[in-house]
Write an enzyme that holds these catalytic residues in place. Structure first.
Site, PDB file in Angstrom:
ATOM      1  N   LYS A 174       0.809  -1.213   0.000  1.00 51.15           N
ATOM      2  CA  LYS A 174       0.000   0.000   0.000  1.00 51.15           C
ATOM      3  C   LYS A 174       0.845   1.267   0.000  1.00 51.15           C
ATOM      4  CE  LYS A 174      -4.259  -1.949   1.826  1.00 51.15           C
ATOM      5  NZ  LYS A 174      -3.849  -3.314   2.257  1.00 51.15           N
ATOM      6  N   ASP A 175       2.138   1.138   0.285  1.00 51.53           N
ATOM      7  CA  ASP A 175       3.028   2.290   0.195  1.00 51.53           C
ATOM      8  C   ASP A 175       2.970   2.940  -1.184  1.00 51.53           C
ATOM      9  OD1 ASP A 175       4.151   2.487   2.754  1.00 51.53           O
ATOM     10  OD2 ASP A 175       5.603   0.901   2.344  1.00 51.53           O
TER      11      ASP A 175
END
Ligand SMILES: *Cc1c(COP(=O)(O)O)cnc(C)c1O
Length: 432
Positions: A107-108
């Site tokens: 999700k970074d």
């Protein structure tokens, strides 16, 4: 590029408005009005391009004129400034490691891209923007980290009490500054429901400038295509497109891969690997959408009852189930099997999977039983160290903690605990 709402009751808009709003006024998800095609030349000679150039070319048509080229290049470069290797695990299974970013989960990528776009868009804004997000685990950390210190933006994160790992909780409660953590005494769906209520509350949204950073936001969803192209760049069998198996919760990640595929990326098929939350696998098998509440599993970031991005996948196939099924399979793997997979893969191949990636690995193995010559990629969404409670128990030893995690484990958490009660959320928002 224009975006329309999948509920078809809102005006068409552009990338900037879609990013700031998150959701369309009719509560629909935004969807691009055309699917741009990447140059065939880029696909054929992909090894000759830098990661940054590939990512820039993929996202450029989606952003349109609202961000100039030089600014977009800066945003893209900052988004993928960590390694995204494709690692061989067995002769037929490769792992796309998406966990080398600051919060050790995929999700970074979406969070870093979105935060930088929003930061650019609010520069000329008077009102403070509040990013409101519900997390089942990893979203919170990635969003908190991505937005930390971004001027003009406050972030409020709702997470279910006792249902995220200790590392995950630290990642979202120890930053402080413009990042506010709300521990909710309920489950992820309760958190998501409260966030939805806030967005639907006109009195509130007239006073406060609210936006979402959940995976429904186009600025989080679309950049997730980057790493599917980077996987292709590293794929050793260019004459045999991979089957790609994605551990899925809200189905944003896999939907980005399927969008990339429709833009010209060679993929044989997608597999959505789910845990015991099996509404979509059941739907694909039976044609009946039977809703039921979420259940807690060891792959907690996938504990989603009703995946919001699934409607986008259907849109890619013109809302036709048969067309969707031609490109997408889905299955459900239970916790006991997931645990066994972590242990077996570690013993046999000396490769350590986190519980989410293990769900994908097992789903891929099952698929390859039916299709023995097919080689594939599992999308490894989190670093095993984020789930030490499960992983260490299976492999029987402690795992090395990266320095980035050691730092936060000693920090004091700062959080506010609330009941499952919309009014508590509303009062909190007014205090920011
Ligand atoms: C969020 C998450 C998932 C699920 O991704 P979706 O895009 O919601 O399907 C899978 N694995 C990990 C580690 C996650 O954090």
């Amino acid at each position: 590029m224009k975006y329309y709402s999948l509920n078809h009751q809102s005006p068409i808009t552009n990338f900037k408005e879609a990013t700031i709003r998150g959701q369309a006024p009719d509560k629909g998800l935004y969807f691009p009005d055309v699917i741009p095609q990447v140059d065939k030349e880029l696909i054929e000679n992909v090894e000759q391009y830098s990661n940054e150039e590939i990512a820039f070319r993929v996202i450029r048509p989606y952003v349109g004129e609202v961000i100039p080229d030089d600014e977009l290049r800066r945003i893209v470069n900052e988004t993928i400034n960590f390694s995204i290797p494709l690692v061989k695990v067995t002769d037929n299974i490769y792992s796309l490691e998406l966990f080398h970013g600051p919060t050790l989960a995929f999700k970074d990528v979406g969070a870093r891209f979105m935060s930088r776009c929003l930061g650019y868009f609010v520069k000329d804004q008077q009102k403070k923007v509040i990013v409101l997000v519900a997390t089942s685990g990893d979203t919170g950390g990635a969003v908190a980290n991505g937005f930390y210190g971004v001027e003009g933006v406050e972030v409020v994160i709702l997470y279910p009490s006792g249902k995220v790992s200790s590392v995950q909780e630290k990642q979202l409660t120890t930053l402080g500054k413009n990042i506010h953590a709300l521990e909710v005494k309920g489950n992820f769906d309760d958190c998501q429901q409260m966030v939805k209520e806030a967005f639907a509350d006109e009195a509130l949204t007239n006073q406060l400038f609210l936006t979402s950073a959940n995976s429904i936001n186009v600025a989080r969803w679309l950049p997730q295509q980057f790493y599917y192209f980077l996987a292709w760049k590293q794929w050793p069998f260019k004459n045999q497109p991979p089957v790609i198996c994605v551990p899925s919760g809200n189905f944003g990640n896999i939907c980005a891969g399927m969008l990339a595929n429709q833009s010209g990326l060679p993929v044989k098929k997608f597999i959505a690997a789910c845990n015991a939350n099996d509404i979509i696998p059941n739907y694909l098998h039976s044609g009946e959408l039977k809703l039921k509440p979420a259940v807690a599993t060891i792959s907690n970031a996938m504990d989603v009852a009703n995946p919001s991005n699934f409607v986008r996948i259907m849109e890619l196939f013109h809302q036709h189930l048969d067309e969707t099924k031609a490109m997408l399979e889905s299955c459900s793997i239970d916790d006991a099997t997931t645990r066994k997979t972590i242990k077996t893969v570690y013993d046999k191949y000396h490769y350590l999977l986190d519980p989410h990636s293990a769900v994908a690995f097992k789903a891929m193995e099952d698929y390859q039983q039916q299709h023995p010559s097919q080689k594939g990629i599992i999308v490894s969404t989190a670093h095993p160290v984020k789930f030490p409670e499960v992983v260490e128990q299976e492999i029987g030893k402690t795992i090395e903690i990266p320095d980035s995690v050691k730092g936060i484990m000693n920090k004091q958490p700062v959080k506010t605990t609330i009941e499952v009660d919309y009014n508590s959320l509303k009062s909190f928002l007014h205090t920011i």
